[in-house]
Design a protein around this motif. Sequence first.
Motif, PDB file in Angstrom:
ATOM      1  N   VAL A 144       0.851  -1.200   0.000  1.00  0.00           N
ATOM      2  CA  VAL A 144       0.000   0.000   0.000  1.00  0.00           C
ATOM      3  C   VAL A 144       0.880   1.242   0.000  1.00  0.00           C
ATOM      4  O   VAL A 144       1.995   1.244   0.535  1.00  0.00           O
ATOM      5  CB  VAL A 144      -0.982   0.033   1.197  1.00  0.00           C
ATOM      6  CG1 VAL A 144      -1.872  -1.193   1.191  1.00  0.00           C
ATOM      7  CG2 VAL A 144      -0.255   0.161   2.525  1.00  0.00           C
ATOM      8  N   ASP A 145       0.358   2.276  -0.610  1.00  0.00           N
ATOM      9  CA  ASP A 145       1.080   3.548  -0.646  1.00  0.00           C
ATOM     10  C   ASP A 145       0.038   4.649  -0.882  1.00  0.00           C
ATOM     11  O   ASP A 145      -1.054   4.384  -1.388  1.00  0.00           O
ATOM     12  CB  ASP A 145       2.134   3.559  -1.768  1.00  0.00           C
ATOM     13  CG  ASP A 145       3.275   4.535  -1.492  1.00  0.00           C
ATOM     14  OD1 ASP A 145       4.394   4.079  -1.209  1.00  0.00           O
ATOM     15  OD2 ASP A 145       3.039   5.759  -1.560  1.00  0.00           O
ATOM     16  N   ILE A 146       0.387   5.867  -0.498  1.00  0.00           N
ATOM     17  CA  ILE A 146      -0.541   6.984  -0.709  1.00  0.00           C
ATOM     18  C   ILE A 146      -0.245   7.714  -2.023  1.00  0.00           C
ATOM     19  O   ILE A 146      -0.937   8.667  -2.357  1.00  0.00           O
ATOM     20  CB  ILE A 146      -0.481   7.983   0.472  1.00  0.00           C
ATOM     21  CG1 ILE A 146       0.957   8.430   0.721  1.00  0.00           C
ATOM     22  CG2 ILE A 146      -1.089   7.382   1.726  1.00  0.00           C
ATOM     23  CD1 ILE A 146       1.068   9.595   1.703  1.00  0.00           C
ATOM     24  N   ALA A 149       1.502   6.964  -8.360  1.00  0.00           N
ATOM     25  CA  ALA A 149       2.600   6.641  -9.287  1.00  0.00           C
ATOM     26  C   ALA A 149       3.584   5.655  -8.664  1.00  0.00           C
ATOM     27  O   ALA A 149       4.237   4.891  -9.381  1.00  0.00           O
ATOM     28  CB  ALA A 149       3.318   7.916  -9.710  1.00  0.00           C
ATOM     29  N   ALA A 150       3.700   5.665  -7.339  1.00  0.00           N
ATOM     30  CA  ALA A 150       4.572   4.682  -6.682  1.00  0.00           C
ATOM     31  C   ALA A 150       3.985   3.289  -6.854  1.00  0.00           C
ATOM     32  O   ALA A 150       4.718   2.317  -7.112  1.00  0.00           O
ATOM     33  CB  ALA A 150       4.730   5.025  -5.197  1.00  0.00           C
ATOM     34  N   LEU A 151       2.669   3.176  -6.734  1.00  0.00           N
ATOM     35  CA  LEU A 151       2.037   1.863  -6.889  1.00  0.00           C
ATOM     36  C   LEU A 151       2.202   1.343  -8.319  1.00  0.00           C
ATOM     37  O   LEU A 151       2.395   0.140  -8.527  1.00  0.00           O
ATOM     38  CB  LEU A 151       0.563   1.946  -6.506  1.00  0.00           C
ATOM     39  CG  LEU A 151       0.330   2.177  -5.007  1.00  0.00           C
ATOM     40  CD1 LEU A 151      -1.121   2.532  -4.750  1.00  0.00           C
ATOM     41  CD2 LEU A 151       0.724   0.948  -4.195  1.00  0.00           C
ATOM     42  N   ASN A 188       8.736   0.741   5.683  1.00  0.00           N
ATOM     43  CA  ASN A 188       9.782   1.756   5.742  1.00  0.00           C
ATOM     44  C   ASN A 188       9.062   3.082   5.519  1.00  0.00           C
ATOM     45  O   ASN A 188       8.960   3.574   4.398  1.00  0.00           O
ATOM     46  CB  ASN A 188      10.847   1.493   4.673  1.00  0.00           C
ATOM     47  CG  ASN A 188      11.915   2.568   4.642  1.00  0.00           C
ATOM     48  OD1 ASN A 188      12.006   3.392   5.555  1.00  0.00           O
ATOM     49  ND2 ASN A 188      12.719   2.571   3.593  1.00  0.00           N
ATOM     50  N   LEU A 189       8.513   3.597   6.602  1.00  0.00           N
ATOM     51  CA  LEU A 189       7.701   4.814   6.530  1.00  0.00           C
ATOM     52  C   LEU A 189       8.603   6.035   6.475  1.00  0.00           C
ATOM     53  O   LEU A 189       9.777   5.958   6.860  1.00  0.00           O
ATOM     54  CB  LEU A 189       6.784   4.868   7.761  1.00  0.00           C
ATOM     55  CG  LEU A 189       5.758   3.737   7.819  1.00  0.00           C
ATOM     56  CD1 LEU A 189       5.195   3.582   9.228  1.00  0.00           C
ATOM     57  CD2 LEU A 189       4.646   3.992   6.816  1.00  0.00           C
ATOM     58  N   PRO A 190       8.083   7.176   6.036  1.00  0.00           N
ATOM     59  CA  PRO A 190       8.917   8.391   6.066  1.00  0.00           C
ATOM     60  C   PRO A 190       9.251   8.732   7.516  1.00  0.00           C
ATOM     61  O   PRO A 190       8.346   8.799   8.342  1.00  0.00           O
ATOM     62  CB  PRO A 190       8.000   9.475   5.471  1.00  0.00           C
ATOM     63  CG  PRO A 190       6.782   8.785   4.984  1.00  0.00           C
ATOM     64  CD  PRO A 190       6.713   7.427   5.572  1.00  0.00           C
ATOM     65  N   ALA A 225       0.523   7.297  13.351  1.00  0.00           N
ATOM     66  CA  ALA A 225      -0.697   7.009  12.578  1.00  0.00           C
ATOM     67  C   ALA A 225      -0.886   5.503  12.353  1.00  0.00           C
ATOM     68  O   ALA A 225      -2.005   5.000  12.415  1.00  0.00           O
ATOM     69  CB  ALA A 225      -0.631   7.732  11.225  1.00  0.00           C
ATOM     70  N   ILE A 226       0.207   4.803  12.086  1.00  0.00           N
ATOM     71  CA  ILE A 226       0.097   3.398  11.640  1.00  0.00           C
ATOM     72  C   ILE A 226       0.104   2.404  12.812  1.00  0.00           C
ATOM     73  O   ILE A 226      -0.610   1.400  12.792  1.00  0.00           O
ATOM     74  CB  ILE A 226       1.254   3.055  10.665  1.00  0.00           C
ATOM     75  CG1 ILE A 226       1.257   3.995   9.448  1.00  0.00           C
ATOM     76  CG2 ILE A 226       1.227   1.594  10.252  1.00  0.00           C
ATOM     77  CD1 ILE A 226       0.147   3.848   8.471  1.00  0.00           C
ATOM     78  N   LEU A 227       0.919   2.651  13.836  1.00  0.00           N
ATOM     79  CA  LEU A 227       1.057   1.653  14.907  1.00  0.00           C
ATOM     80  C   LEU A 227      -0.267   1.279  15.571  1.00  0.00           C
ATOM     81  O   LEU A 227      -0.487   0.094  15.863  1.00  0.00           O
ATOM     82  CB  LEU A 227       2.082   2.121  15.956  1.00  0.00           C
ATOM     83  CG  LEU A 227       3.488   1.540  15.777  1.00  0.00           C
ATOM     84  CD1 LEU A 227       4.042   1.788  14.393  1.00  0.00           C
ATOM     85  CD2 LEU A 227       4.434   2.058  16.849  1.00  0.00           C
TER      86      LEU A 227
HETATM   87  C1  SAM Z   1      10.705   5.881   2.814  1.00  0.00           C
HETATM   88  S1  SAM Z   1       9.717   5.476   1.423  1.00  0.00           S
HETATM   89  C2  SAM Z   1       9.945   3.707   1.414  1.00  0.00           C
HETATM   90  C3  SAM Z   1       9.709   3.063   0.080  1.00  0.00           C
HETATM   91  C4  SAM Z   1      10.096   1.580   0.049  1.00  0.00           C
HETATM   92  N1  SAM Z   1       9.265   0.802   0.948  1.00  0.00           N
HETATM   93  C5  SAM Z   1      11.551   1.403   0.412  1.00  0.00           C
HETATM   94  O1  SAM Z   1      11.836   0.822   1.464  1.00  0.00           O
HETATM   95  O2  SAM Z   1      12.435   1.842  -0.358  1.00  0.00           O
HETATM   96  C6  SAM Z   1       8.133   5.690   2.131  1.00  0.00           C
HETATM   97  C7  SAM Z   1       6.935   5.399   1.208  1.00  0.00           C
HETATM   98  O3  SAM Z   1       5.758   5.519   2.018  1.00  0.00           O
HETATM   99  C8  SAM Z   1       4.760   6.227   1.325  1.00  0.00           C
HETATM  100  N2  SAM Z   1       3.914   6.822   2.370  1.00  0.00           N
HETATM  101  C9  SAM Z   1       4.081   7.980   3.030  1.00  0.00           C
HETATM  102  N3  SAM Z   1       3.147   8.124   3.984  1.00  0.00           N
HETATM  103  C10 SAM Z   1       2.357   7.003   3.935  1.00  0.00           C
HETATM  104  C11 SAM Z   1       1.214   6.554   4.656  1.00  0.00           C
HETATM  105  N4  SAM Z   1       0.676   7.276   5.620  1.00  0.00           N
HETATM  106  N5  SAM Z   1       0.674   5.360   4.328  1.00  0.00           N
HETATM  107  C12 SAM Z   1       1.189   4.623   3.332  1.00  0.00           C
HETATM  108  N6  SAM Z   1       2.279   4.997   2.610  1.00  0.00           N
HETATM  109  C13 SAM Z   1       2.851   6.177   2.906  1.00  0.00           C
HETATM  110  C14 SAM Z   1       5.513   7.182   0.429  1.00  0.00           C
HETATM  111  O4  SAM Z   1       4.762   7.564  -0.689  1.00  0.00           O
HETATM  112  C15 SAM Z   1       6.755   6.362   0.063  1.00  0.00           C
HETATM  113  O5  SAM Z   1       6.548   5.626  -1.133  1.00  0.00           O
END
Ligand code: SAM
Length: 294
Positions: A144-146, A149-151, A188-190, A225-227
């Motif tokens: 999942v992603d927000i 284009a990443a998806l 791997n969240l931001p 938000a996620i935990l």
């Molecule tokens: C740090 S990148 C990691 C991408 C990949 N998993 C990696 O390890 O290289 C974070 C990804 O999380 C997505 N993202 C940011 N906030 C999010 C959220 N609340 N829920 C889902 N995805 C999110 C971003 O669009 C981005 O593609």
Amino acid sequence: MSSVGEALAEARRLLAEAGIPSAALEARLLLARATGTRQETLLGWPERDVPAAARAAFDALVARRARREPFAHLVGTREFWGLPFAVSPVTLVPRPDSESVVEAALEAVPDRAAPLRLLDIGTGTGCLLLALLHELPHASGLGVDIVPAALELAAANAEALGLAPRARWRLRDAWMPGDAPADIVVANLPYIPEGEIAALEPEVAFHEPASALSGGPDGLDAFRAILPLLPRILAPDGRAFLEVGAGQAGPVEAIATGIEGLRVLPRRRDLAGVERVVVLAAGQIGLGNPASPA
Ligand SMILES: C[S@@+](CC[C@H](N)C(=O)[O-])C[C@H]1O[C@@H](n2cnc3c(N)ncnc32)[C@H](O)[C@@H]1O
């Protein structure tokens, strides 16, 4: 017309002036790409002429790199877990540190032939989910992603790696009522504090999207938000493997211990010794972590 040696010398100088440490290597790799030649061939034949069209393509690549566009964006791919991933400016270029998440998840799997259900939150290129699907031949997974284009990028990577039949992709935060519980969650969240992004190397600060980098004022917004969703997402024996930045394992575990139904397990370090992966399980608070209050 210029020779290979002349083209390389000029590019080396431009890239070094732009502050790129591996200027010589990158110049060779870019010339190899522009000419469709192996870099070993270029090294062994410096007097060979570079055709005009290849020289123009090479100069354009060098100019972009001198503006500190990530090397991976120029060549369009980056290797992760030994697999080639298409990359683009819509999400993070996979990092070697994130292989620690894959390692930790695989070590927790007693039977690699099991039909496990995987969830990758913030999937980006799909690198975490697809590396796991590559190692777990009967697993299936949801990324999942927000960022739409990443998806699309992740889906294209799944197709190219022959893993598409076992991967699904959804535009959303994490989980929807009705989804099957996950045996393995990776994320791997931001996580970079937003005020620190401008000071990162230019390849990251100016060429990777804030949606992949910024974790809000203290870097932990996405974890907050996620935990709280994890107790509902995780299967009874499920585990979550969350990548964190240096110094964030403790604060992320502190968020987790405040959530009923989550248990903190021992952290995992990356190859540089940084505590890189927080491991959580469904269950009572703190029982799995000797450092947590019992
Ligand atoms: C740090 S990148 C990691 C991408 C990949 N998993 C990696 O390890 O290289 C974070 C990804 O999380 C997505 N993202 C940011 N906030 C999010 C959220 N609340 N829920 C889902 N995805 C999110 C971003 O669009 C981005 O593609």
